[in-house]
Design an enzyme around this catalytic site. Structure first.
Site, mmCIF file in Angstrom:
data_model
loop_
_atom_site.group_PDB
_atom_site.id
_atom_site.type_symbol
_atom_site.label_atom_id
_atom_site.label_comp_id
_atom_site.label_asym_id
_atom_site.label_seq_id
_atom_site.Cartn_x
_atom_site.Cartn_y
_atom_site.Cartn_z
ATOM 1 C CE LYS B 240 -81.347 -12.256 50.289
ATOM 2 N NZ LYS B 240 -82.476 -11.539 50.912
ATOM 3 N NE ARG B 245 -81.452 -11.283 59.396
ATOM 4 C CZ ARG B 245 -80.154 -11.221 59.181
ATOM 5 N NH1 ARG B 245 -79.689 -10.506 58.165
ATOM 6 N NH2 ARG B 245 -79.326 -11.869 59.977
ATOM 7 N NE ARG B 260 -79.424 -4.952 57.635
ATOM 8 C CZ ARG B 260 -79.100 -4.842 56.377
ATOM 9 N NH1 ARG B 260 -79.639 -5.636 55.480
ATOM 10 N NH2 ARG B 260 -78.236 -3.921 56.009
#
Ligand code: ZN
Ligand code: ZN
Lengths: 345, 540
Positions: B240, B245, B260
């Protein structure tokens, strides 16, 4: 300045009058306590002797215990305590709530306790008492707090209740159990439906009825009467009952809070309420300024709430000698409504 | 404006998703396409940029209500929301009631005739116009106006909910509506009609797909992963990453990088687009933008990345000192075809094939974990996360499609346990928004020798009941005040959790921690037993 500091000053136990050797709304046990009103941050148990207004006496007794030694003094009547003259005057906060006037050697101090100027069908109206020194609360002492006439608030409350009734929802109105609840009860329209009350509210209702105030007919909402409130009716209950199993038994509800704090969106949202009605038993910003002006006081002591802003305003704009009195009202949780220590409005 | 104001307060009033959905639907169906388009603009969190200056707004309000700056500041500290504070103060003066409030224009007309023309006017003229609007508005409408012009318009509905309401009106799947609404929404009646009739999807090629989000995996010691999640071989395990993102969209000679948060990143990271444009084929990748250390070939810290992205102007210098890479881990579109419904394993296979031809040091394929050893090995790998500078592991079910939004059971994030430290509450301030009027923003200190040094601030982690009781404690244990800040008795100890710790010259303690939050109230611990700066520095 010296007289203002000596007639009424702040001690560890509470506000104190050295010349008369008595305390006003003390928070620690003392020999003689003069009590402005029955809210638990002002009327505390374990004092040797109490003095309060005659009409507020039954409520104060409810609060501090059956066996307590309490005397009542009618509004406007004077009494000498160790050579200091005291009298009680209506504060308009709740039934029997008082301002206490203290006079010694020609100097007059009025301790306002909690008060408000707005109309209230459930108690005596605020009386403006001229004085040299006025001690005011500051619970809502910011100019964002500006109350609407209570009738328009009751209209909104009744409107909300009526809509819920049509939608098949129980209306639950959270209100402080003493004062606010009775004020709201007097503003409800009983033709809409049945009115239920939580036990904590019911305890005080009888004193209001005995004093002749127009509390409508109510039913104590409980396990035995729950069918009468499932999907209908209105229930007045303290805020601490939100999310309680007691409340859940009444089924689908619309929940609202009635308090001065509801002015601010954040306090409505924090509680997860459907509605917030702005109605307070404390004085708003303009009310404080009006009261201070009315008394003609040169010295203004400011207790619990937003003292900083008020003190600065009184000094800079109104030219008063103002100072903060760091009392413990509101700071200590009140027994019956622990969660709402701050929402005693 | 009345309908839109009512919409705001009706949404604000209820916590029930069902009611919110109904309120949104009723609103969209009852207003003109133009009004609906603008409402959608604001509900999706878009803002009218650079309309007026906040400092000007405060000044105009101060003129209108007759209170000095310090009073406005005091009220703001208490209310926690500037738009609301100013509306309340102005109303206390004007006393305009709901019935007297006279602004008849619909939202779209109001925006185009009253708000957009403000742009570029001198501040004096702007002030006169805003003040005259205030004089005709009740408190609720004034509040909504202030929200619109300060650009902080947020109401208690998620984008997902707005999308759902529109999907119901258009009678399409919410996922289809979500895709049509990705990116910037240009508010016009025509666009709104196109949105409802389904024509919008063909119009724009640059729109990203809704991101598939992971649920945090929280397992107790005694729970077994195989019982919870089944065989380890059913899962694809990845690190992760601790970056931003993003989706890299490559269609028809265009390359667009969306974060995102639906921020276009092309300008800040020009180097990625130029690589993509040279490559063959068309694709949409899901992955993470990371700051990279090419010398040791490891990821750099999130704060380095933030420093790079925070720059208004991207110079060659900053490009060189903080190089960026795109770490890809999923393939959403291949050769113009949406492949999201394929299984994770299949998408991975295709992603690997694509990467064989996408050669650039700026594009990396996020590794998957070899599964020899099953869950035990995976759990052991997770514990190595910190040395590998990742946040933990991602668990993606091999047979699952690429979902829309947060769906339970297909994607899990399994983060490493945070660090914890016992620290002493020293300062408190009233919160904003939901925590307005309550002392809920705290500063915590730890011991350096026999003095306490502030080491972090934290806002979250206490229950409402705890917060109230801390609030009460603060009110009766204040030692002194500095503006809105209360200095309190250094008595209460809290366990603070955080993700990482770094040297920082900007902090008195010399260290900065990431994502500090309150784990629990250590009522059992006296202040003298709180942790020391040395013990925290040991984590560096
Ligand atoms: Zn009171
Ligand atoms: Zn009080």
């Amino acid at each position: 300045m010296s007289r203002t500091q000596t007639l009424v000053c702040l001690r560890e136990e509470g506000l104190y009058c050295p010349a008369g050797d008595f305390f006003i709304d003390p928070w620690k046990p003392v020999q003689k306590a003069l009590v402005t009103h029955g809210h638990s941050d002002h009327a505390r148990p374990y004092m040797d002797a109490y003095l309060t207004s005659s009409s507020g006496l039954p409520i104060v007794r409810e609060r501090v215990g059956r066996s307590a030694h309490i005397e009542g003094l009618d509004f406007g009547q004077t009494l000498k305590i160790n050579g200091v003259q005291v009298s009680f005057h209506p504060a308009g906060h709740l039934l029997g709530s008082s301002q206490i006037r203290i006079e010694h050697k020609g100097f007059v101090c009025v301790v306002g306790g909690d008060y408000k100027l707005e109309e209230d069908r459930s108690c005596e109206a605020f009386e403006c008492v001229p004085c040299d020194q006025f001690i005011t609360e500051s619970t809502f002492a910011l100019p964002i707090y500006s109350w609407e006439p209570s009738d328009s608030v009751f209209q909104s409350i009744n409107e909300w209740w009526r809509q819920n009734e049509e939608a098949g929802l129980t209306s639950v109105l959270f209100a402080y159990a003493l004062g606010k609840a009775q004020r709201v009860l007097c503003g409800l329209d009983p033709s809409i439906g049945r009115i239920g009350v939580h036990g904590a509210v019911d305890i005080f209702n009888k004193h209001y009825l005995a004093a002749g105030y127009p509390i409508p007919e109510t039913v104590r909402a409980s396990r035995n009467t729950k069918e009468q409130f499932q999907g209908k009716g209105i229930i007045i209950a303290p805020g601490s009952t939100q999310n309680s199993p007691w409340l859940k038994q009444f089924g689908e509800r619309s929940e609202a809070f009635v308090s001065g704090w509801m002015t601010v969106r954040g306090s409505r949202r924090r509680r997860g309420l459907d509605r917030g009605f702005v109605l307070s038993d404390h004085v708003d910003w303009k009310g404080i300024l009006k009261a201070v002006e009315g008394t003609g006081a040169e010295f203004v002591g400011v207790t619990h709430g937003y003292a900083d802003a008020l003190v600065r305003w009184l000094k800079e704009t109104e030219g008063k000698t103002a100072y903060e009195l760091n009392t413990l009202y509101h700071a200590i949780a009140s027994g019956e409504d622990e969660e709402n220590g701050k929402e005693l409005s | 404006m009345r309908a839109f104001t009512n919409l705001y307060f009706e949404l604000d009033r209820t916590n029930k998703t069902k009611s919110k959905l109904r309120i949104l639907r009723d609103y969209f169906l009852s207003v003109s396409d133009e009004d609906a388009a603008w409402a959608l603009f604001f509900l999706m969190g878009q803002r009218l940029k650079r309309l007026v200056k906040t400092s000007d707004l405060k000044r105009w309000a101060s003129d209108s209500c007759g209170f000095p700056d310090w009073m406005i500041a005091d009220c703001y500290d208490h209310v926690g929301d500037l738009a609301e504070t100013l509306a309340l103060l102005v109303k206390a003066k004007t006393k305009v009631s709901h019935l007297e409030s006279k602004v008849e224009a619909g939202l779209s007309d109001f925006v185009s005739s009253a708000l957009l023309p403000l742009r570029g006017l001198g501040s004096e003229v702007q002030g006169e116009r805003i003040q005259s609007l205030w004089n005709r508005m009740d408190c609720a409408m004034g509040f909504v106006l202030n929200k619109l012009i300060t650009g902080g318009f947020r109401v208690g509905v998620s984008k997902t909910l707005v999308i759902k309401a529109l999907a119901e009106i258009a009678e399409v799947d919410p996922a289809v509506m979500a895709h049509q609404l990705m990116g910037n929404w240009e508010p016009s009646g025509a666009n709104y009609r196109a949105l409802l009739s389904g024509d919008a999807s063909k119009q724009e090629t640059g729109k990203p797909y809704p991101f598939c989000l992971a649920y945090p995996l929280e397992i107790k010691k005694e729970e077994r992963l195989d019982l919870l999640l089944g065989a380890a071989s059913d899962w694809q395990i990845e690190p992760k990453w601790d970056g931003i993102r993003a989706q890299m969209i490559h269609r028809e000679q265009e390359c667009i990088l969306w974060s995102r948060g639906e921020q276009l990143l092309n300008e800040q990271i020009p180097e990625l687009a130029s690589v993509v444009l040279e490559s063959e084929g068309a694709f949409v990748l899901d992955g993470e933008v990371l700051a990279w250390d090419f010398e040791s070939d490891v990821v750099r810290s999130f704060s380095d990345l933030q420093m790079r992205l925070g720059r208004k102007k991207v110079t060659a210098e900053i490009q060189e000192s903080v190089p960026i890479i795109f770490m890809a881990y999923d393939l959403l579109e291949e050769g113009g075809v949406d492949v999201r419904s394929l299984s994770t394993f299949e998408r991975r296979k295709r992603l690997e094939r694509l990467f064989a031809s996408l050669e650039s040091p700026l594009f990396r394929l996020s590794p998957t974990l070899e599964l020899v050893g099953g869950w035990d090995a995976i759990a052991a790998e997770r514990l190595k996360s910190r040395e590998k500078r990742v946040e933990g592991l991602m668990l993606k079910h091999g047979e699952s499609a690429y979902g829309v939004g947060r769906k339970k059971g297909t994607w899990w994030k399994w983060k490493v346990e945070p660090y914890t430290v016992d620290a002493v509450l020293v300062y408190a301030q009233q919160g904003h928004g939901r925590r307005a009027g309550v002392f809920s923003d705290y500063t915590f200190s730890i011991w350096k020798g026999d003095t306490l040094v502030p080491f972090c601030k934290a806002y979250s982690g206490l229950s409402d009941v705890e917060m109230k009781s801390v609030d009460r404690w603060i009110r009766s244990n204040t030692v002194s005040r500095h503006g809105p800040v209360r200095v309190v008795q250094p008595d209460l100890v809290f366990e603070i959790a955080f993700e990482s710790v770094q040297e920082s010259s900007r902090h008195k303690s010399g260290i900065a921690v990431r994502f500090p939050r309150i784990h629990r109230w250590r009522k059992d611990k006296p202040a003298k037993d709180a942790d020391t700066l040395d013990s925290v520095r040991a984590l560096l």
